[in-house]
Design an enzyme around this catalytic site. Sequence first.
Site, PDB file in Angstrom:
ATOM      1  CG  PHE A  19      -1.464   1.214   1.637  1.00 41.96           C
ATOM      2  CD1 PHE A  19      -1.997   2.097   0.877  1.00 41.96           C
ATOM      3  CD2 PHE A  19      -1.425   1.476   3.065  1.00 41.96           C
ATOM      4  CE1 PHE A  19      -2.686   3.393   1.019  1.00 41.96           C
ATOM      5  CE2 PHE A  19      -1.975   2.739   3.558  1.00 41.96           C
ATOM      6  CZ  PHE A  19      -2.683   3.671   2.626  1.00 41.96           C
ATOM      7  CG  ASP A  39       6.651  -6.534  -2.037  1.00 45.17           C
ATOM      8  OD1 ASP A  39       6.077  -7.666  -1.719  1.00 45.17           O
ATOM      9  OD2 ASP A  39       6.406  -5.316  -1.636  1.00 45.17           O
ATOM     10  CG  ASP A  64      11.761 -13.257   2.467  1.00 45.82           C
ATOM     11  OD1 ASP A  64      12.295 -12.053   3.242  1.00 45.82           O
ATOM     12  OD2 ASP A  64      11.204 -14.011   2.861  1.00 45.82           O
ATOM     13  CG  LEU A  69      18.250  -7.313   0.459  1.00 43.90           C
ATOM     14  CD1 LEU A  69      17.994  -5.751   0.898  1.00 43.90           C
ATOM     15  CD2 LEU A  69      17.160  -7.729  -0.678  1.00 43.90           C
ATOM     16  N   GLY A 110      22.594  -3.075   5.908  1.00 42.09           N
ATOM     17  CA  GLY A 110      23.988  -3.518   5.543  1.00 42.09           C
ATOM     18  C   GLY A 110      24.004  -2.775   4.059  1.00 42.09           C
ATOM     19  CE1 TYR A 153       3.749  -3.656  11.715  1.00 43.51           C
ATOM     20  CE2 TYR A 153       2.492  -2.756  13.283  1.00 43.51           C
ATOM     21  CZ  TYR A 153       3.095  -2.859  11.990  1.00 43.51           C
ATOM     22  OH  TYR A 153       3.109  -1.554  11.036  1.00 43.51           O
ATOM     23  CB  THR A 183      -1.259   5.773   6.477  1.00 46.05           C
ATOM     24  OG1 THR A 183      -0.291   6.194   7.429  1.00 46.05           O
ATOM     25  CG2 THR A 183      -1.199   6.324   5.291  1.00 46.05           C
ATOM     26  NE  ARG A 194      -3.876  -1.732   7.050  1.00 43.63           N
ATOM     27  CZ  ARG A 194      -2.762  -1.605   6.575  1.00 43.63           C
ATOM     28  NH1 ARG A 194      -1.633  -1.238   7.123  1.00 43.63           N
ATOM     29  NH2 ARG A 194      -2.351  -2.134   5.421  1.00 43.63           N
TER      30      ARG A 194
END
Length: 327
Positions: A19, A39, A64, A69, A110, A153, A183, A194
């Site tokens: 989002f 993503d 992921d 990365l 990193g 979370y 938001t 939500r």
Amino acid sequence: MRGDPVHRRCAVVTGGAGFIGSHLARRLLEEGYAVLCVDNLITGSRHNVAELPSIGPFRLIHADVTQQLRISADVDAVFHLASPASPTDYLRYPLETLAAGSAGTRNTLGLAREKQARYLLASTSEVYGSPGVHPQPESYWGHVNPIGPRSPYDEAKRFAEALVTAHRATHGTSTAIARIFNTYGPHMRPDDGRAVPTFITQALRGSALTLTGDGSQTRSLCYVDDLVEGLLTLHASAVPGPVNLGNPHEVSMRDLAALILRTTHSASPLTFTNRPEDDPDRRCPDIAYAREHLGWGPKVGLEEGLERTVAWFRSTIGTHAESAEAL
Ligand code: NAD
């Protein structure tokens, strides 16, 4: 499209198919950045970013962030948004949420260190837990249940903030922590649990709007364009944060439901169910710090933001907005 392609700045946006990330990626492209979106599509969707390659150089890397990365391009900015974010999502994916906040934050820090890029962590008002102070200033340490249902979370984000702070102190990485409050806007999933997408979807379908408890609990809702402006302003500054970004206008869930019924011209009734465990009674940001140090404040009122959001839901209901993309 602006900017010289040779000198184009490059931004990595993790969670860029979600989002908020998809709106941020669009704004960055409009500002002349090349955008690499990392993503794994656990809660995001390719549909959210389908139009972005027509705006500027945009690439979706299906990966992921909890894994290493590897990005060969020069990178000027790293925005770490990747994490399940709605209560429905993080209750369904508690271990993935903890991993995104811990390993994901370590890996993206990193990357920022390797590329000497400025880093922004998308943290949350949930670090304040069920707050004992209203409105919440950044100096409030919070009231979090470390083993409650919301803890994967809340604690992932608290750990992520600690990691960013330690990284900054140890390696001198230029970092910023944004504490984002609720938001809303286009690109929310109707089934993400939500209040805004749930109420709008129910109202447009003519089904009952489900309020939890008696609906007197409040939230402060920020339209996504305002939030993205805050993220960009914070990133462009040298401010480390944490900085609250949100709209201090508080609204009860009952009033929100009534406003959505008006906006959608719906005659749906209201129904009431039990409040989820550890659901905060009130949530309201103190944004004095953001106003003073960033010159930022929200501009879009709730009625206008809901009009825009309802228009988007009307145009997408029954199509790709129905559910998160399957892997
Ligand atoms: P969202 O679920 O729409 O987007 C999150 C994105 O991250 C998704 O596209 C998802 O697929 C991706 N993702 C999750 N785990 C990943 C992983 N391990 N590797 C790669 N990608 C991964 O959520 P959102 O509402 O856009 O939230 C974005 C960020 O903002 C989150 O970090 C969230 O905690 C924070 N935030 C959001 C709100 C809000 O009201 N929306 C409030 C506070 C904080």
